[in-house]
Design a protein around this motif. Structure first.
Motif, PDB file in Angstrom:
ATOM      1  N   PRO A  35       0.916  -1.115   0.034  1.00 32.82           N
ATOM      2  CA  PRO A  35      -0.028  -0.071   0.051  1.00 32.82           C
ATOM      3  C   PRO A  35       0.860   1.376  -0.124  1.00 32.82           C
ATOM      4  CG  PRO A  35      -0.643  -1.515   1.670  1.00 32.82           C
ATOM      5  CD  PRO A  35       0.348  -2.268   1.135  1.00 32.82           C
ATOM      6  N   SER A  36       2.052   1.380   0.689  1.00 37.52           N
ATOM      7  CA  SER A  36       2.760   2.468   0.808  1.00 37.52           C
ATOM      8  C   SER A  36       3.594   2.822  -0.583  1.00 37.52           C
ATOM      9  CB  SER A  36       3.891   2.342   1.813  1.00 37.52           C
ATOM     10  OG  SER A  36       4.658   1.081   1.536  1.00 37.52           O
ATOM     11  N   ILE A  37       3.985   1.852  -1.236  1.00 43.10           N
ATOM     12  CA  ILE A  37       4.384   1.958  -2.745  1.00 43.10           C
ATOM     13  C   ILE A  37       2.991   2.627  -3.857  1.00 43.10           C
ATOM     14  CG2 ILE A  37       5.345   0.842  -4.736  1.00 43.10           C
ATOM     15  CD1 ILE A  37       7.178   0.403  -2.549  1.00 43.10           C
ATOM     16  N   VAL A  38       2.139   1.853  -3.503  1.00 43.90           N
ATOM     17  CA  VAL A  38       0.946   2.625  -4.509  1.00 43.90           C
ATOM     18  C   VAL A  38       0.691   4.260  -3.947  1.00 43.90           C
ATOM     19  CG1 VAL A  38      -1.589   2.245  -4.715  1.00 43.90           C
ATOM     20  CG2 VAL A  38      -0.108   0.339  -4.602  1.00 43.90           C
ATOM     21  N   ALA A  39       0.603   4.224  -2.627  1.00 41.32           N
ATOM     22  CA  ALA A  39       0.330   5.701  -2.228  1.00 41.32           C
ATOM     23  C   ALA A  39       1.716   6.680  -2.717  1.00 41.32           C
ATOM     24  CB  ALA A  39       0.394   5.659  -0.672  1.00 41.32           C
ATOM     25  N   GLY A  40       2.941   6.009  -2.752  1.00 37.09           N
ATOM     26  CA  GLY A  40       4.038   6.864  -3.432  1.00 37.09           C
ATOM     27  C   GLY A  40       3.709   7.303  -4.703  1.00 37.09           C
ATOM     28  N   MET A  41       3.190   6.455  -5.652  1.00 35.87           N
ATOM     29  CA  MET A  41       2.957   6.350  -6.976  1.00 35.87           C
ATOM     30  C   MET A  41       2.008   7.439  -6.947  1.00 35.87           C
ATOM     31  SD  MET A  41       1.291   3.657  -9.496  1.00 35.87           S
ATOM     32  CE  MET A  41       2.943   2.457  -9.265  1.00 35.87           C
ATOM     33  N   THR A  42       0.684   7.336  -6.480  1.00 34.67           N
ATOM     34  CA  THR A  42      -0.337   8.393  -6.790  1.00 34.67           C
ATOM     35  C   THR A  42       0.168   9.811  -6.217  1.00 34.67           C
ATOM     36  OG1 THR A  42      -1.268   7.751  -4.576  1.00 34.67           O
ATOM     37  CG2 THR A  42      -2.193   6.575  -6.507  1.00 34.67           C
ATOM     38  N   ARG A  43       0.941   9.794  -5.050  1.00 34.56           N
ATOM     39  CA  ARG A  43       1.317  11.087  -4.703  1.00 34.56           C
ATOM     40  C   ARG A  43       2.277  11.775  -5.803  1.00 34.56           C
ATOM     41  NH1 ARG A  43       2.572   9.256   0.391  1.00 34.56           N
ATOM     42  NH2 ARG A  43       4.841   8.840  -0.252  1.00 34.56           N
ATOM     43  N   SER A  44       2.944  10.904  -6.181  1.00 32.22           N
ATOM     44  CA  SER A  44       3.969  11.423  -7.483  1.00 32.22           C
ATOM     45  C   SER A  44       3.192  12.096  -8.505  1.00 32.22           C
ATOM     46  CB  SER A  44       4.926  10.286  -7.564  1.00 32.22           C
ATOM     47  OG  SER A  44       5.367  10.477  -9.031  1.00 32.22           O
ATOM     48  N   ILE A  45       2.216  11.177  -8.941  1.00 33.18           N
ATOM     49  CA  ILE A  45       1.430  11.589 -10.070  1.00 33.18           C
ATOM     50  C   ILE A  45       0.631  12.994  -9.683  1.00 33.18           C
ATOM     51  CG2 ILE A  45      -0.795  11.323 -11.520  1.00 33.18           C
ATOM     52  CD1 ILE A  45       0.035   8.027 -11.110  1.00 33.18           C
ATOM     53  N   ASP A  46      -0.002  12.965  -8.582  1.00 35.75           N
ATOM     54  CA  ASP A  46      -0.701  14.344  -8.282  1.00 35.75           C
ATOM     55  C   ASP A  46       0.380  15.408  -8.181  1.00 35.75           C
ATOM     56  OD1 ASP A  46      -3.209  13.303  -7.813  1.00 35.75           O
ATOM     57  OD2 ASP A  46      -2.884  12.607  -5.798  1.00 35.75           O
TER      58      ASP A  46
ATOM     59  N   SER B  36      -8.304  17.941 -12.004  1.00 30.68           N
ATOM     60  CA  SER B  36      -9.427  17.427 -11.253  1.00 30.68           C
ATOM     61  C   SER B  36      -9.471  15.962 -11.779  1.00 30.68           C
ATOM     62  CB  SER B  36     -10.704  18.250 -11.486  1.00 30.68           C
ATOM     63  OG  SER B  36     -10.967  18.222 -12.749  1.00 30.68           O
ATOM     64  N   ILE B  37      -9.480  15.599 -12.940  1.00 34.98           N
ATOM     65  CA  ILE B  37      -9.435  14.472 -13.592  1.00 34.98           C
ATOM     66  C   ILE B  37      -8.574  13.624 -13.081  1.00 34.98           C
ATOM     67  CG2 ILE B  37      -9.879  12.914 -15.472  1.00 34.98           C
ATOM     68  CD1 ILE B  37     -12.089  15.024 -15.712  1.00 34.98           C
ATOM     69  N   VAL B  38      -7.286  13.859 -13.060  1.00 35.59           N
ATOM     70  CA  VAL B  38      -6.007  13.201 -12.604  1.00 35.59           C
ATOM     71  C   VAL B  38      -6.325  12.956 -11.107  1.00 35.59           C
ATOM     72  CG1 VAL B  38      -3.646  13.405 -12.263  1.00 35.59           C
ATOM     73  CG2 VAL B  38      -4.713  14.139 -14.417  1.00 35.59           C
ATOM     74  N   ALA B  39      -6.769  14.185 -10.254  1.00 34.35           N
ATOM     75  CA  ALA B  39      -6.828  13.838  -8.795  1.00 34.35           C
ATOM     76  C   ALA B  39      -7.753  12.686  -8.613  1.00 34.35           C
ATOM     77  CB  ALA B  39      -7.098  15.299  -8.134  1.00 34.35           C
ATOM     78  N   GLY B  40      -9.095  12.693  -9.517  1.00 37.09           N
ATOM     79  CA  GLY B  40      -9.984  11.436  -9.369  1.00 37.09           C
ATOM     80  C   GLY B  40      -9.499  10.051  -9.563  1.00 37.09           C
ATOM     81  N   MET B  41      -8.630  10.251 -10.753  1.00 33.75           N
ATOM     82  CA  MET B  41      -7.884   9.011 -10.638  1.00 33.75           C
ATOM     83  C   MET B  41      -7.054   8.400  -9.805  1.00 33.75           C
ATOM     84  SD  MET B  41      -5.205   8.206 -13.776  1.00 33.75           S
ATOM     85  CE  MET B  41      -6.394   8.533 -15.091  1.00 33.75           C
TER      86      MET B  41
END
Lengths: 198, 198
Positions: A35-46, B36-41
């Motif tokens: 889960p922490s790796i996934v959270a790191g990925m989404t944080r980086s995308i955001d 906002s779309i990226v944040a939703g993803m």
């Protein structure tokens, strides 16, 4: 069916080249990741989407107003390599053979796709050259019809600088290309522009 | 080079089938999407990874302790279709031809990959059947070597239920398959199990 799964598959399908089947495979892979790796990925995308900006000098992607390449005092400020897109900068940097600056057009002129010269960062390039200090502009544009149109347009625009050296990256047969499979135009060009073996 | 870009490319490359080049292309696509779309993803990915669980009855993915299929009073509780993975449930549900319950094994027996029967939800299946009320178990397992091994193992385990009807999904030539390209084993099976045309 799980709403969480349905949602994530739908969201991932918004990415290019990712259909529902691939999205499902990606979702299953996410489950196997920490889960922490996934959270790191989404944080980086955001962060990437929220904070990235375009260098006001060269239009390359940058974390700051002016990108590290434009600010690097060790780069040769008299040479600008004009490319279509950010990925091209990465490719050229990867060769470690180029020490000048870049200019990212953000695309090529394409009447079919409704992309006019004014949609590209061409004025920004002309302004940069007007400020002085630029001796050579290397046009590293693809050899597509749109690329050639853009090249032709740029050559015309840059006529206002009579002392500016304008070059284009060499066309020819790539290393590893087999003659049998090289297209006629490239082969013709390569033959006409043959060089003496030293 | 931009650290934000470098980071997002590295993070996206952790997904299966996504190399650095594809990751870069995805990153460029993210830039063209509304923030906002990226944040939703990313929110949907995070929620999926954090909140999804496995149905304690059938081991299918579920938003709740027991999945909607297992809880649906309209489903035929006397039939259990045993599949390898969650994606198979989705495929079968998509046909709209099956009204029974499922059981997701979570893989197939594979000594090569170190997957033993105890790594799969086989005990859970046996317990479900022991609780009674199950008349038929449909084995919908792939025809790979691992699949056949798993099928054989399951048949043995289910011998403790002499009244249980055990079936396997039909093997044969798929619709749209051209005989010329069908493998020998499938063709042999399809010939030996030919059916009278009605």
């Amino acid at each position: 069916m799980s709403q969480l799964l349905t949602d994530v598959v739908e969201e991932l399908s918004k990415l290019p080249g990712i259909g529902r089947r691939t999205a499902l495979r990606l979702a299953m892979h996410l489950l196997r990741m920490e889960p922490s790796i996934v959270a790191g990925m989404t944080r980086s995308i955001d962060r990437f989407r929220r904070e990235i900006r375009y260098c006001r000098e060269c239009n390359n992607l940058s974390d700051t107003d002016v990108c590290p390449i434009c600010e690097d005092p060790k780069r040769d400020r008299s040479t600008i390599c004009v490319v279509e897109q950010v990925a091209d900068v990465l490719s050229i940097e990867h060769t470690q053979q180029y020490r000048g600056l870049y200019h990212v057009l953000g695309g090529v002129i394409s009447p079919m796709q409704g992309i006019a010269p004014s949609d590209l960062k061409i004025d920004l390039l002309v302004e940069r050259i007007r400020r002085g200090g630029v001796g050579e502009v290397i046009l590293a544009i693809s050899t597509s019809v749109e690329g050639e149109t853009t090249l032709f347009y740029l050559m015309n625009r840059l006529r206002e600088f009579p002392d500016l050296k304008i070059t284009s990256i060499a066309r020819g047969i790539g290393f590893g290309d087999e003659l049998e499979y090289v297209d006629e135009l490239t082969l013709t060009h390569a033959l006409l522009n043959r060089r003496a073996v030293e």
